[in-house]
Scaffold this motif. Structure first.
Motif, PDB file in Angstrom:
ATOM      1  N   ASN A  48       0.816  -1.213   0.000  1.00 33.33           N
ATOM      2  CA  ASN A  48       0.000   0.000   0.000  1.00 33.33           C
ATOM      3  C   ASN A  48       0.851   1.265   0.000  1.00 33.33           C
ATOM      4  OD1 ASN A  48      -2.465  -1.243  -0.231  1.00 33.33           O
ATOM      5  ND2 ASN A  48      -2.885  -1.230   1.955  1.00 33.33           N
ATOM      6  N   ALA A  49       1.970   1.257   0.687  1.00 35.43           N
ATOM      7  CA  ALA A  49       2.847   2.429   0.703  1.00 35.43           C
ATOM      8  C   ALA A  49       3.358   2.740  -0.705  1.00 35.43           C
ATOM      9  CB  ALA A  49       4.008   2.214   1.662  1.00 35.43           C
ATOM     10  N   GLU A  50       3.687   1.702  -1.459  1.00 30.95           N
ATOM     11  CA  GLU A  50       4.143   1.928  -2.835  1.00 30.95           C
ATOM     12  C   GLU A  50       3.019   2.521  -3.688  1.00 30.95           C
ATOM     13  OE1 GLU A  50       6.232  -1.344  -4.609  1.00 30.95           O
ATOM     14  OE2 GLU A  50       7.752  -1.326  -3.021  1.00 30.95           O
ATOM     15  N   ARG A  51       1.801   2.028  -3.524  1.00 39.52           N
ATOM     16  CA  ARG A  51       0.678   2.586  -4.295  1.00 39.52           C
ATOM     17  C   ARG A  51       0.364   4.000  -3.823  1.00 39.52           C
ATOM     18  NH1 ARG A  51       2.070  -1.806  -5.699  1.00 39.52           N
ATOM     19  NH2 ARG A  51       3.563  -0.349  -6.541  1.00 39.52           N
ATOM     20  N   GLU A  52       0.438   4.243  -2.515  1.00 42.70           N
ATOM     21  CA  GLU A  52       0.188   5.590  -1.979  1.00 42.70           C
ATOM     22  C   GLU A  52       1.139   6.596  -2.617  1.00 42.70           C
ATOM     23  OE1 GLU A  52      -2.244   6.607  -0.124  1.00 42.70           O
ATOM     24  OE2 GLU A  52      -3.017   4.672   0.499  1.00 42.70           O
ATOM     25  N   ALA A  53       2.406   6.208  -2.758  1.00 43.07           N
ATOM     26  CA  ALA A  53       3.387   7.101  -3.376  1.00 43.07           C
ATOM     27  C   ALA A  53       3.008   7.383  -4.823  1.00 43.07           C
ATOM     28  CB  ALA A  53       4.780   6.495  -3.286  1.00 43.07           C
ATOM     29  N   GLU A  54       2.525   6.379  -5.528  1.00 43.57           N
ATOM     30  CA  GLU A  54       2.120   6.580  -6.928  1.00 43.57           C
ATOM     31  C   GLU A  54       0.887   7.470  -7.009  1.00 43.57           C
ATOM     32  OE1 GLU A  54       3.571   2.678  -9.317  1.00 43.57           O
ATOM     33  OE2 GLU A  54       1.896   2.354  -7.942  1.00 43.57           O
ATOM     34  N   TYR A  55      -0.102   7.215  -6.175  1.00 42.46           N
ATOM     35  CA  TYR A  55      -1.296   8.059  -6.169  1.00 42.46           C
ATOM     36  C   TYR A  55      -0.932   9.497  -5.811  1.00 42.46           C
ATOM     37  CZ  TYR A  55      -4.437   3.958  -6.357  1.00 42.46           C
ATOM     38  OH  TYR A  55      -5.114   2.829  -6.727  1.00 42.46           O
ATOM     39  N   ALA A  64      -5.165   0.746  -1.446  1.00 41.67           N
ATOM     40  CA  ALA A  64      -4.480   1.893  -0.840  1.00 41.67           C
ATOM     41  C   ALA A  64      -5.426   3.090  -0.792  1.00 41.67           C
ATOM     42  CB  ALA A  64      -3.223   2.240  -1.626  1.00 41.67           C
ATOM     43  N   SER A  65      -5.338   3.846   0.267  1.00 42.91           N
ATOM     44  CA  SER A  65      -6.312   4.919   0.504  1.00 42.91           C
ATOM     45  C   SER A  65      -6.152   6.133  -0.397  1.00 42.91           C
ATOM     46  CB  SER A  65      -6.257   5.354   1.975  1.00 42.91           C
ATOM     47  OG  SER A  65      -4.984   5.895   2.277  1.00 42.91           O
ATOM     48  N   GLY A  66      -5.032   6.280  -1.078  1.00 41.36           N
ATOM     49  CA  GLY A  66      -4.813   7.457  -1.927  1.00 41.36           C
ATOM     50  C   GLY A  66      -5.590   7.450  -3.227  1.00 41.36           C
ATOM     51  N   HIS A  67      -6.235   6.351  -3.550  1.00 35.70           N
ATOM     52  CA  HIS A  67      -6.955   6.238  -4.813  1.00 35.70           C
ATOM     53  C   HIS A  67      -8.000   7.331  -4.997  1.00 35.70           C
ATOM     54  CE1 HIS A  67     -10.308   4.647  -7.302  1.00 35.70           C
ATOM     55  NE2 HIS A  67      -9.309   4.405  -8.121  1.00 35.70           N
ATOM     56  N   ALA A 109      -8.409  10.334  -3.682  1.00 36.74           N
ATOM     57  CA  ALA A 109      -7.888  11.693  -3.862  1.00 36.74           C
ATOM     58  C   ALA A 109      -7.274  11.860  -5.249  1.00 36.74           C
ATOM     59  CB  ALA A 109      -6.851  12.019  -2.790  1.00 36.74           C
ATOM     60  N   ALA A 110      -6.530  10.869  -5.707  1.00 38.02           N
ATOM     61  CA  ALA A 110      -5.929  10.950  -7.044  1.00 38.02           C
ATOM     62  C   ALA A 110      -7.018  10.972  -8.112  1.00 38.02           C
ATOM     63  CB  ALA A 110      -4.970   9.787  -7.267  1.00 38.02           C
ATOM     64  N   GLN A 111      -8.034  10.139  -7.945  1.00 35.46           N
ATOM     65  CA  GLN A 111      -9.140  10.118  -8.907  1.00 35.46           C
ATOM     66  C   GLN A 111      -9.863  11.456  -8.914  1.00 35.46           C
ATOM     67  OE1 GLN A 111      -9.724   7.487 -11.038  1.00 35.46           O
ATOM     68  NE2 GLN A 111     -11.029   8.981 -12.034  1.00 35.46           N
ATOM     69  N   ALA A 112     -10.056  12.042  -7.750  1.00 35.05           N
ATOM     70  CA  ALA A 112     -10.713  13.349  -7.665  1.00 35.05           C
ATOM     71  C   ALA A 112      -9.881  14.415  -8.376  1.00 35.05           C
ATOM     72  CB  ALA A 112     -10.941  13.734  -6.206  1.00 35.05           C
ATOM     73  N   GLY A 113      -8.565  14.344  -8.258  1.00 32.74           N
ATOM     74  CA  GLY A 113      -7.695  15.292  -8.962  1.00 32.74           C
ATOM     75  C   GLY A 113      -7.849  15.174 -10.464  1.00 32.74           C
ATOM     76  N   ILE A 114      -7.928  13.965 -10.955  1.00 32.66           N
ATOM     77  CA  ILE A 114      -8.119  13.746 -12.394  1.00 32.66           C
ATOM     78  C   ILE A 114      -9.492  14.244 -12.825  1.00 32.66           C
ATOM     79  CG2 ILE A 114      -8.377  11.963 -14.170  1.00 32.66           C
ATOM     80  CD1 ILE A 114      -6.131  10.427 -12.699  1.00 32.66           C
ATOM     81  N   GLU A 115     -10.499  14.012 -12.007  1.00 37.59           N
ATOM     82  CA  GLU A 115     -11.846  14.478 -12.341  1.00 37.59           C
ATOM     83  C   GLU A 115     -11.920  16.007 -12.370  1.00 37.59           C
ATOM     84  OE1 GLU A 115     -14.059  12.561 -13.696  1.00 37.59           O
ATOM     85  OE2 GLU A 115     -12.660  10.917 -13.362  1.00 37.59           O
ATOM     86  N   ARG A 116     -11.172  16.676 -11.492  1.00 39.88           N
ATOM     87  CA  ARG A 116     -11.107  18.152 -11.545  1.00 39.88           C
ATOM     88  C   ARG A 116     -10.509  18.602 -12.865  1.00 39.88           C
ATOM     89  NH1 ARG A 116      -9.948  17.371  -6.144  1.00 39.88           N
ATOM     90  NH2 ARG A 116      -7.688  17.432  -6.438  1.00 39.88           N
ATOM     91  N   CYS A 117      -9.492  17.900 -13.312  1.00 39.09           N
ATOM     92  CA  CYS A 117      -8.880  18.217 -14.604  1.00 39.09           C
ATOM     93  C   CYS A 117      -9.874  17.991 -15.744  1.00 39.09           C
ATOM     94  CB  CYS A 117      -7.631  17.372 -14.831  1.00 39.09           C
ATOM     95  SG  CYS A 117      -6.246  17.793 -13.766  1.00 39.09           S
ATOM     96  N   ALA A 118     -10.620  16.905 -15.674  1.00 40.51           N
ATOM     97  CA  ALA A 118     -11.602  16.603 -16.714  1.00 40.51           C
ATOM     98  C   ALA A 118     -12.683  17.674 -16.765  1.00 40.51           C
ATOM     99  CB  ALA A 118     -12.223  15.226 -16.472  1.00 40.51           C
ATOM    100  N   ALA A 119     -13.131  18.132 -15.596  1.00 40.61           N
ATOM    101  CA  ALA A 119     -14.162  19.181 -15.553  1.00 40.61           C
ATOM    102  C   ALA A 119     -13.618  20.490 -16.114  1.00 40.61           C
ATOM    103  CB  ALA A 119     -14.647  19.380 -14.115  1.00 40.61           C
ATOM    104  N   ALA A 120     -12.393  20.840 -15.752  1.00 40.10           N
ATOM    105  CA  ALA A 120     -11.789  22.075 -16.272  1.00 40.10           C
ATOM    106  C   ALA A 120     -11.603  21.987 -17.777  1.00 40.10           C
ATOM    107  CB  ALA A 120     -10.444  22.338 -15.585  1.00 40.10           C
TER     108      ALA A 120
END
Length: 175
Positions: free
Chosen positions: A87-94, A147-150, A152-163
């Protein structure tokens, strides 16, 4: 019973120079957790085992050696530590995805402020968004333990998609 793991050990000695990189890239793309050099761990799932066994066949065909052994980790504390490391490795990626999304939002805002609301700019930003989505899909595919960062990362991408959708609407209106 807890899900077993594949313990993968590979030696590319005797193989071509590029084989080591191929092994490393393949196992990292699958989300392999390296325990030490040339030894990694992955969940023993069908979607993981198949590419691992194909990789091992390729290694052997090119002069290297390798094996994948199915193991269990009966100690709950040891297992929890391993899952935490995955999970720590995925958290870093997210976190890296989330760290990079503001640059796309800033780019869209800058182009809007400059009055460069054009199809070419939309296309460029769309390519950036597609890269984020592709990158995210690869991370999600190797996020075996949620991993719990999923989110937040998805929300960041969705903000980009909306913009980008707003930017594209402005470009259509301007043409």
């Amino acid at each position: 019973m807890e899900e077993p793991f594949l313990l993968i050990s590979v030696s590319t000695a005797g193989g071509p120079a590029g084989l080591r990189v191929t092994v490393w890239r393949t196992l990292r793309a699958l989300g392999g957790l390296y325990l030490q050099q040339s030894v990694c761990l992955l969940p023993a799932r069908d979607e993981v085992a198949r590419p691992v066994h194909r990789l091992l066949a390729q290694v052997r065909a090119k002069g290297g050696t390798g094996q994948a052994i199915t193991i269990t980790v009966p100690d709950p504390r040891e297992r929890a530590e391993l899952v935490a490391r995955f999970n720590a490795e995925r958290e870093a990626e997210y976190a890296e995805v989330l760290e990079r999304t503001p640059a796309l939002l800033e780019e869209i805002a800058t182009e809007t402020a400059r009055g460069r609301v054009t199809y070419a700019e939309v296309e460029e930003s769309e390519a950036d968004l597609d890269r984020f989505r592709s990158w995210m899909a690869k991370i999600v595919a190797r996020d075996y333990f949620g991993a719990s960062g999923h989110a937040a990362a998805q929300a960041g991408i969705e903000r980009c998609a909306a913009a980008l959708a707003e930017f594209e609407a402005a470009a259509v209106a301007a043409s």
